[in-house]
Design a protein around this motif. Structure first.
Motif, PDB file in Angstrom:
ATOM      1  N   GLY A  48       7.227  -3.509  -8.605  1.00  0.00           N
ATOM      2  CA  GLY A  48       8.528  -4.197  -7.902  1.00  0.00           C
ATOM      3  C   GLY A  48       9.011  -3.969  -6.635  1.00  0.00           C
ATOM      4  N   MET A  49       8.804  -3.114  -5.954  1.00  0.00           N
ATOM      5  CA  MET A  49       9.379  -2.313  -4.795  1.00  0.00           C
ATOM      6  C   MET A  49       9.134  -3.481  -3.706  1.00  0.00           C
ATOM      7  N   SER A  50       8.039  -3.599  -3.292  1.00  0.00           N
ATOM      8  CA  SER A  50       7.792  -4.520  -2.328  1.00  0.00           C
ATOM      9  C   SER A  50       8.169  -5.925  -2.349  1.00  0.00           C
ATOM     10  N   ASN A  51       7.911  -6.249  -3.641  1.00  0.00           N
ATOM     11  CA  ASN A  51       8.350  -7.723  -4.068  1.00  0.00           C
ATOM     12  C   ASN A  51       9.964  -7.958  -4.218  1.00  0.00           C
ATOM     13  N   GLY A  52      10.593  -7.025  -4.476  1.00  0.00           N
ATOM     14  CA  GLY A  52      12.193  -7.039  -4.533  1.00  0.00           C
ATOM     15  C   GLY A  52      12.572  -7.142  -3.283  1.00  0.00           C
ATOM     16  N   LEU A  53      11.986  -6.299  -2.149  1.00  0.00           N
ATOM     17  CA  LEU A  53      12.522  -6.061  -0.888  1.00  0.00           C
ATOM     18  C   LEU A  53      12.059  -7.705  -0.016  1.00  0.00           C
ATOM     19  N   PHE A  54      10.948  -7.982  -0.575  1.00  0.00           N
ATOM     20  CA  PHE A  54      10.258  -9.229   0.017  1.00  0.00           C
ATOM     21  C   PHE A  54      11.511 -10.537  -0.084  1.00  0.00           C
ATOM     22  N   LEU A  55      11.718 -10.556  -1.214  1.00  0.00           N
ATOM     23  CA  LEU A  55      12.589 -11.634  -1.804  1.00  0.00           C
ATOM     24  C   LEU A  55      13.948 -11.450  -1.232  1.00  0.00           C
ATOM     25  N   THR A  56      14.539 -10.225  -1.135  1.00  0.00           N
ATOM     26  CA  THR A  56      15.810 -10.002  -0.369  1.00  0.00           C
ATOM     27  C   THR A  56      15.684 -10.601   1.142  1.00  0.00           C
ATOM     28  N   ALA A  57      14.619 -10.224   1.552  1.00  0.00           N
ATOM     29  CA  ALA A  57      14.297 -10.464   3.096  1.00  0.00           C
ATOM     30  C   ALA A  57      14.488 -12.014   3.341  1.00  0.00           C
ATOM     31  N   ILE A  90       8.343   5.816 -17.254  1.00  0.00           N
ATOM     32  CA  ILE A  90       7.608   4.593 -17.142  1.00  0.00           C
ATOM     33  C   ILE A  90       8.006   3.587 -16.416  1.00  0.00           C
ATOM     34  N   SER A  91       9.317   3.321 -16.695  1.00  0.00           N
ATOM     35  CA  SER A  91       9.789   2.222 -15.646  1.00  0.00           C
ATOM     36  C   SER A  91       9.948   2.574 -14.170  1.00  0.00           C
ATOM     37  N   SER A  92      10.317   3.736 -13.813  1.00  0.00           N
ATOM     38  CA  SER A  92      10.119   4.141 -12.513  1.00  0.00           C
ATOM     39  C   SER A  92       8.903   4.116 -11.813  1.00  0.00           C
ATOM     40  N   PHE A  93       7.867   4.424 -12.522  1.00  0.00           N
ATOM     41  CA  PHE A  93       6.287   4.311 -12.053  1.00  0.00           C
ATOM     42  C   PHE A  93       6.339   2.679 -11.762  1.00  0.00           C
ATOM     43  N   ALA A  94       6.665   1.867 -12.677  1.00  0.00           N
ATOM     44  CA  ALA A  94       6.449   0.564 -12.635  1.00  0.00           C
ATOM     45  C   ALA A  94       7.087  -0.130 -11.377  1.00  0.00           C
ATOM     46  N   GLN A  95       8.313   0.347 -11.261  1.00  0.00           N
ATOM     47  CA  GLN A  95       9.298  -0.235 -10.155  1.00  0.00           C
ATOM     48  C   GLN A  95       8.619   0.100  -8.781  1.00  0.00           C
ATOM     49  N   TYR A  96       7.910   1.414  -8.587  1.00  0.00           N
ATOM     50  CA  TYR A  96       7.340   1.588  -6.975  1.00  0.00           C
ATOM     51  C   TYR A  96       5.916   0.795  -7.096  1.00  0.00           C
ATOM     52  N   LYS A 139       0.878  -1.171   0.054  1.00  0.00           N
ATOM     53  CA  LYS A 139       0.034  -0.092   0.180  1.00  0.00           C
ATOM     54  C   LYS A 139       0.831   1.167  -0.040  1.00  0.00           C
ATOM     55  N   PHE A 140       1.777   1.314   0.693  1.00  0.00           N
ATOM     56  CA  PHE A 140       2.938   2.434   0.737  1.00  0.00           C
ATOM     57  C   PHE A 140       3.625   2.816  -0.491  1.00  0.00           C
ATOM     58  N   PHE A 141       4.112   1.540  -1.200  1.00  0.00           N
ATOM     59  CA  PHE A 141       4.834   1.828  -2.438  1.00  0.00           C
ATOM     60  C   PHE A 141       3.723   2.163  -3.449  1.00  0.00           C
ATOM     61  N   THR A 142       2.385   1.573  -3.423  1.00  0.00           N
ATOM     62  CA  THR A 142       1.646   2.044  -4.520  1.00  0.00           C
ATOM     63  C   THR A 142       1.234   3.629  -4.149  1.00  0.00           C
ATOM     64  N   ARG A 143       1.327   3.924  -2.889  1.00  0.00           N
ATOM     65  CA  ARG A 143       1.083   5.360  -2.747  1.00  0.00           C
ATOM     66  C   ARG A 143       2.098   6.258  -3.317  1.00  0.00           C
ATOM     67  N   LEU A 144       3.324   5.730  -3.197  1.00  0.00           N
ATOM     68  CA  LEU A 144       4.463   6.717  -3.571  1.00  0.00           C
ATOM     69  C   LEU A 144       4.351   6.440  -5.146  1.00  0.00           C
ATOM     70  N   ALA A 145       3.976   5.566  -6.035  1.00  0.00           N
ATOM     71  CA  ALA A 145       3.865   5.421  -7.263  1.00  0.00           C
ATOM     72  C   ALA A 145       2.811   6.392  -7.707  1.00  0.00           C
ATOM     73  N   GLU A 146       1.722   6.695  -7.051  1.00  0.00           N
ATOM     74  CA  GLU A 146       0.648   7.403  -7.333  1.00  0.00           C
ATOM     75  C   GLU A 146       1.184   9.142  -7.161  1.00  0.00           C
ATOM     76  N   LEU A 188      10.425  -2.250 -17.230  1.00  0.00           N
ATOM     77  CA  LEU A 188       9.085  -2.730 -17.071  1.00  0.00           C
ATOM     78  C   LEU A 188       9.018  -4.258 -16.688  1.00  0.00           C
ATOM     79  N   ALA A 189       9.563  -4.960 -17.471  1.00  0.00           N
ATOM     80  CA  ALA A 189       9.548  -6.507 -17.078  1.00  0.00           C
ATOM     81  C   ALA A 189      10.157  -6.891 -15.943  1.00  0.00           C
ATOM     82  N   ARG A 190      11.200  -5.983 -15.460  1.00  0.00           N
ATOM     83  CA  ARG A 190      11.754  -6.634 -14.151  1.00  0.00           C
ATOM     84  C   ARG A 190      10.708  -6.454 -13.143  1.00  0.00           C
TER      85      ARG A 190
END
Length: 220
Positions: A140-149, A131-137, A89-96, A193-195
């Motif tokens: 990808g952001m939460s999923n990437g951090l989740f996998l790293t954790a 476009i890619s910056s928006f898609a990252q937030y 939710k936080f990263f989705t808000r950041l994307a907005e 965007l694929a990442r």
């Protein structure tokens, strides 16, 4: 298993750093030699403005990742669900917010940029690069951090390596056939965007997330 994951993470991280350095030498030189210093300067300026937005994270990403360690170790699925959903939710808000920031840039930045470029030229370049910056937030952001954790950072590193190489190769050929900087950067955005999409698919597949993004189980 932990030793294998550590080895995968270490090797993938090293390869990513080497790939980033190599691609970092190739692309700027290609843009500079084929489009000139003015276009190269404009691209760098837009990139810097987009990178400024990363400060809005305010360390929440690091907190989000560290808060996942214990529930992952304990296999506490309820707590994992709560943290993941909150982070998403936080990263989705950041994307907005990023979307609003990009709109402001599109409207205002062309007036301050090099006057040799028309408004439409600069505005469309900003849109293509964002476009890619928006898609990252957004994806990808939460999923990437989740996998790293969960000690699966190598999944994220490997996708970055692949997209970096694909972007460098595609940009090289596009530039050589005479494509505009807008086309080059638009293709770059779609490659990147694929990442985040790949990370989202991986997490959904391996952690069985429902429509509310709640995690029901982990895979080994």
């Amino acid at each position: 298993m932990r030793k294998k994951k550590l080895a995968y993470n270490t090797i993938s991280s090293l390869i990513l750093q080497i790939t980033t350095i190599i691609c970092g030498f190739i692309l700027p030189k290609l843009i500079l030699s084929n489009f000139g210093s003015d276009v190269n300067g404009l691209v760098n300026s837009i990139t810097q403005f987009l990178q400024i937005f990363a400060f809005l994270d305010m360390g929440v990403g690091a907190v989000f990742q560290s808060s996942l360690y214990k529930p992952l170790a304990d296999n506490d699925l309820i707590k994992l669900s709560e943290i993941y959903v909150s982070g998403q939710k936080f990263f989705t808000r950041l994307a907005e917010i990023l979307l609003g920031y990009v709109i402001i840039l599109i409207v205002s930045y062309p007036f301050f940029a090099n006057q040799d470029f028309e408004f439409i030229y600069t505005a469309t370049l900003i849109a293509a690069m964002s476009i890619s910056s928006f898609a990252q937030y957004y994806f990808g952001m939460s999923n990437g951090l989740f996998l790293t954790a969960d000690q699966r950072g190598y999944i994220q590193y490997n996708t970055q390596i692949i997209t970096l190489i694909l972007n460098t190769v595609s940009s090289y050929f596009l530039i050589k056939i005479g494509a505009s900087i807008h086309v080059v950067k638009l293709v770059t955005s779609f490659i990147y965007l694929a990442r985040p999409l790949a990370l989202k698919i991986y997490v959904n597949k391996n952690y069985s997330i429902n429509k509310k993004n709640r995690i029901y189980w982990r895979t080994n």
